[in-house]
Design an enzyme around this catalytic site. Structure first.
Site, PDB file in Angstrom:
ATOM      1  N   LYS A   1      21.656  16.426 -37.612  1.00 40.36           N
ATOM      2  CA  LYS A   1      20.594  16.484 -36.600  1.00 40.36           C
ATOM      3  C   LYS A   1      21.002  15.751 -35.326  1.00 40.36           C
ATOM      4  O   LYS A   1      20.638  16.178 -34.215  1.00 40.36           O
ATOM      5  CB  LYS A   1      19.295  15.899 -37.155  1.00 40.36           C
ATOM      6  CG  LYS A   1      18.628  16.749 -38.224  1.00 40.36           C
ATOM      7  CD  LYS A   1      18.207  18.113 -37.705  1.00 40.36           C
ATOM      8  CE  LYS A   1      17.382  18.872 -38.719  1.00 40.36           C
ATOM      9  NZ  LYS A   1      17.026  20.231 -38.261  1.00 40.36           N
TER      10      LYS A   1
ATOM     11  N   TYR B   1      18.253  10.968 -46.166  1.00 40.96           N
ATOM     12  CA  TYR B   1      18.614  12.051 -45.241  1.00 40.96           C
ATOM     13  C   TYR B   1      20.122  12.148 -45.018  1.00 40.96           C
ATOM     14  O   TYR B   1      20.651  13.218 -44.776  1.00 40.96           O
ATOM     15  CB  TYR B   1      17.884  11.850 -43.911  1.00 40.96           C
ATOM     16  CG  TYR B   1      17.517  13.135 -43.210  1.00 40.96           C
ATOM     17  CD1 TYR B   1      17.068  14.246 -43.908  1.00 40.96           C
ATOM     18  CD2 TYR B   1      17.594  13.225 -41.829  1.00 40.96           C
ATOM     19  CE1 TYR B   1      16.719  15.420 -43.247  1.00 40.96           C
ATOM     20  CE2 TYR B   1      17.242  14.384 -41.161  1.00 40.96           C
ATOM     21  CZ  TYR B   1      16.810  15.479 -41.871  1.00 40.96           C
ATOM     22  OH  TYR B   1      16.472  16.629 -41.222  1.00 40.96           O
TER      23      TYR B   1
END
Length: 256
Positions: free
Chosen positions: A161, A154
């Site tokens: 995020k 990620y």
């Protein structure tokens, strides 16, 4: 019995396939009585085709959340279809390939900044573009993926995020006095375009998630996440703001 969103008017971003969280939110929102406008990035004809598959075909307006000119006219273009807004769904995220799958230490700033602009700052930009239409009691809901850990593959999207989570809290602080809520829904991994960078080896990541989540997890079913978004867009959580509500089967609270 009236619908959960009877009389509500919403802008929904992020509809790109029928498997997307945003599409599930759009479908359920209409079933629960809302009028909606969809936004389309780059391929409005594709979103228009998806719009025709919804219970009632909604208007589609073009929007690149990083384009200041398009943002500056968004309220007018949405206002041509709706006389106000009770909710906004932010379901937008993108990072160049260099920022994912092991690229954390090597991704150039140009690509990192693009990821942060699209996936983080856009929450604020979208909200403020819609601000002239937002009514007291309105709800801004963003789609999140738990940023409290470093997930395999990620990389910079995880950082984006984390920034999204901070942005939501500051929006909640600064807009609360106007009666506007801001919250995020942290979804488990779903087989959407936006989630392809999570976990490297998708099948094993999904299997581990399904095994560890107390309620289990179906990576092909976006409806539980969409239902959580609808709850936040409704009037049933009027004192909830600045929160991250997990819709992940309970995976987030299980220790390693």
């Amino acid at each position: 019995m009236s619908g959960l969103l009877d009389g509500k008017q919403l802008v929904i971003t992020g509809v790109i396939t029928e498997s997307s969280i945003a599409y599930a939110v759009a479908r359920l929102a209409q079933e629960e009585g809302a009028k909606i406008v969809l936004t389309a990035y780059g391929r409005p004809s594709l979103v228009a085709r998806l719009a025709r598959r919804l219970p009632e075909e909604p208007p589609v307006v073009e929007l690149d959340v990083t384009d200041e000119a398009q943002l500056s006219t968004l309220a007018d273009r949405v206002g041509a279809h709706l006389d106000g807004l009770d909710g906004v769904l932010h379901s937008v995220a993108h990072a160049p390939a260099t920022c994912l799958d092991g690229g954390f230490l090597t991704a150039p700033w140009r690509d990192v900044s693009a990821a942060l602009h699209t996936s983080t700052y856009s929450l604020v930009a979208l909200t403020m573009a819609c601000r002239p239409l937002l009514r007291p009691g309105a709800s801004v809901v963003g789609v999140d993926f738990d940023a409290s850990r470093a997930w395999p593959g990620y990389d910079w999207m995880g950082v984006a995020k984390a920034g999204l989570e901070a942005c939501s809290r500051y929006l909640a602080r600064d807009l609360g006095g106007h009666g506007i809520r801001a919250n995020l829904v942290a979804a488990g991994p779903l087989r959407t375009l936006a989630a392809r960078g999570i976990g490297g080896d998708g099948p094993s990541f999904e299997k581990d998630w399904s095994t560890r989540a107390p309620l289990g997890w179906d990576p092909q079913n976006a409806e539980p996440v969409a239902r959580t978004c609808l709850a936040l867009l409704s009037d049933w959580l009027p004192a909830t703001t600045g929160e991250i509500v997990h819709a992940d089967g309970g995976h987030h609270m299980i220790g390693d």
